[in-house]
Design an enzyme around this catalytic site. Structure first.
Site, mmCIF file in Angstrom:
data_model
loop_
_atom_site.group_PDB
_atom_site.id
_atom_site.type_symbol
_atom_site.label_atom_id
_atom_site.label_comp_id
_atom_site.label_asym_id
_atom_site.label_seq_id
_atom_site.Cartn_x
_atom_site.Cartn_y
_atom_site.Cartn_z
ATOM 1 C CE LYS A 17 0.836 0.761 4.501
ATOM 2 N NZ LYS A 17 1.889 2.078 5.196
ATOM 3 C CG ASP A 145 -0.555 -0.701 8.099
ATOM 4 O OD1 ASP A 145 -1.203 0.471 8.478
ATOM 5 O OD2 ASP A 145 0.506 -0.329 7.904
HETATM 6 P P1 ATP Z 1 4.557 -0.796 8.341
HETATM 7 O O1 ATP Z 1 3.337 -1.680 8.193
HETATM 8 O O2 ATP Z 1 4.874 -0.505 9.855
HETATM 9 O O3 ATP Z 1 4.603 0.325 7.478
HETATM 10 P P2 ATP Z 1 6.700 -1.414 6.810
HETATM 11 O O4 ATP Z 1 6.068 -1.604 5.472
HETATM 12 O O5 ATP Z 1 7.522 -0.324 6.786
HETATM 13 O O6 ATP Z 1 5.734 -1.464 8.074
HETATM 14 P P3 ATP Z 1 7.293 -4.182 6.820
HETATM 15 O O7 ATP Z 1 8.264 -4.783 5.679
HETATM 16 O O8 ATP Z 1 5.846 -4.610 6.954
HETATM 17 O O9 ATP Z 1 7.493 -2.901 6.920
HETATM 18 O O10 ATP Z 1 8.082 -4.814 8.175
HETATM 19 C C1 ATP Z 1 8.583 -4.002 9.291
HETATM 20 C C2 ATP Z 1 9.112 -5.053 10.296
HETATM 21 O O11 ATP Z 1 8.584 -6.026 10.511
HETATM 22 C C3 ATP Z 1 10.383 -5.788 9.655
HETATM 23 O O12 ATP Z 1 11.738 -5.176 9.661
HETATM 24 C C4 ATP Z 1 10.535 -7.164 10.467
HETATM 25 O O13 ATP Z 1 11.355 -7.208 11.461
HETATM 26 C C5 ATP Z 1 8.992 -7.249 10.778
HETATM 27 N N1 ATP Z 1 8.382 -8.379 10.182
HETATM 28 C C6 ATP Z 1 7.647 -9.264 10.779
HETATM 29 N N2 ATP Z 1 6.936 -9.982 9.869
HETATM 30 C C7 ATP Z 1 7.321 -9.645 8.802
HETATM 31 C C8 ATP Z 1 7.070 -10.057 7.327
HETATM 32 N N3 ATP Z 1 6.152 -11.023 7.206
HETATM 33 N N4 ATP Z 1 7.661 -9.410 6.191
HETATM 34 C C9 ATP Z 1 8.512 -8.469 6.521
HETATM 35 N N5 ATP Z 1 8.854 -8.031 7.899
HETATM 36 C C10 ATP Z 1 8.188 -8.635 8.744
#
Ligand code: ATP
Length: 311
Positions: A17, A145
């Site tokens: 998203k 989210d």
């Molecule tokens: P947000 O939803 O807070 O905006 P983001 O998109 O910045 O998050 P994600 O890639 O969703 O970041 O993941 C953030 C952190 O969550 C990662 O650094 C990791 O430590 C943890 N994590 C847990 N499960 C997952 C997953 N399935 N994929 C990626 N990261 C995960």
């Protein structure tokens, strides 16, 4: 219930998203901030393949470095599978294969998409037949989210971002995403926002505990007008993301001078999302950014939420 609806594997795809608008209010006692946001699901996907197993196991691969993704119970997809099993009394396990395309810690909700995909895949694989409101409830417990990754499209999120209402969006919006090799921590960006607000006196009053999305954002989406949307896009997390990663300022300037209508840090960053006038314009902006050495992808939105591809 333990009768598997699909005997072998179920493949589910869920989108990343962009936060087209993200207003951040005050901090509740539980640490969450009051939010008013507009999510748009875009055509960059996570694929989760759930295969019948007695144990709960996980593997992760991706187009980019996935070494920061936990392989144990901290993984949101694993937590989603175990939560569904506990909620339905399912006694078996699952092997989850996650193929990531959404950048890790990129502000595009990749982990949330994995969790939503795991819920849908396990529900189909195990034949647990969860009703949509109950599925939404489990998703909200997994993270703010996750409900949006289930539903997709374009939606307004209020409360902690998890109270979702669909937003009318006409047509298609073309985005160019510039991704970064190294992610940013969402909690660290919120902490920076709080510090910045208190130190700089950035707000005359205390931040509000309840916020709304400005009407012009919703009108632009409804009209399908990228120019109006570009004029009303906003992200309160952009200032702290730029303080944490000053090089993003140059990325935004490069996209704008290549012809993007507007550029915004997505969520807590560091991904930068550029809104373009048309598919052709997005193609041009993407190639200019790539020529300048950036990792740039052309995606479009809105797209649908987590859905079964094959079973
Ligand atoms: P947000 O939803 O807070 O905006 P983001 O998109 O910045 O998050 P994600 O890639 O969703 O970041 O993941 C953030 C952190 O969550 C990662 O650094 C990791 O430590 C943890 N994590 C847990 N499960 C997952 C997953 N399935 N994929 C990626 N990261 C995960």
């Amino acid at each position: 219930m333990s009768l598997a609806a699909f005997p072998g594997s179920v493949h589910v795809r869920a989108p990343g998203k962009i936060n087209v608008y993200l207003g951040v209010g005050g901090r509740h006692d539980d640490g969450y901030h009051a939010l008013a946001t507009v999510f748009q699901a875009v055509s960059l996907y996570e694929d989760v393949i759930a295969t019948a197993s007695d144990e709960f196991t996980l593997s992760v691969s991706g187009v980019e470095d996935t070494s920061a993704v936990p392989l144990d119970d901290r993984n949101l997809a694993m937590r989603a599978a175990k939560m569904l099993a506990a909620a339905t009394g399912y006694e078996g396990g699952v092997h989850l294969e996650i193929r990531k395309s959404v950048p890790v810690a990129g502000g595009m909700g990749g982990g949330s998409a994995d969790a939503a995909a795991a819920l849908v895949a396990c529900d189909a694989l195990w034949g647990t037949g969860l009703h949509p409101p109950r599925m939404h409830e489990l998703a909200a417990r997994l993270g703010a989210d996750v409900p949006f990754a289930l539903h997709g499209g374009t939606a307004v999120g209020t409360g902690r971002g998890d109270q979702l209402n669909p937003a009318l969006a006409h047509g298609r919006f073309d985005w160019v995403l510039v991704t970064s090799e190294e992610g940013l921590s969402t909690p660290a960006i919120y902490a920076r926002l709080d510090t910045h607000r208190s130190q700089s006196g950035a707000l005359a009053d205390d931040p509000p505990m309840s916020l709304d999305v400005p009407i012009p954002v919703l009108q632009a989406l409804r009209a399908g007008e990228p120019r109006s949307l570009a004029a009303s896009m906003f992200n309160d997390l952009e200032v702290p993301a730029l303080l944490e990663r000053p090089s993003l300022d140059g990325v935004i300037k490069a996209g704008l001078s290549a012809g993007a209508l507007s550029g915004i840090v997505s969520g807590s960053g560091p991904t930068v999302a550029f809104l373009c006038e048309s598919p052709e314009s997005a193609h041009y902006v993407q190639s200019e950014l790539m020529d300048a050495g950036h990792a740039a992808l052309h995606v479009h939105g809105p797209v649908s939420g987590a859905r079964i591809i094959t079973a």
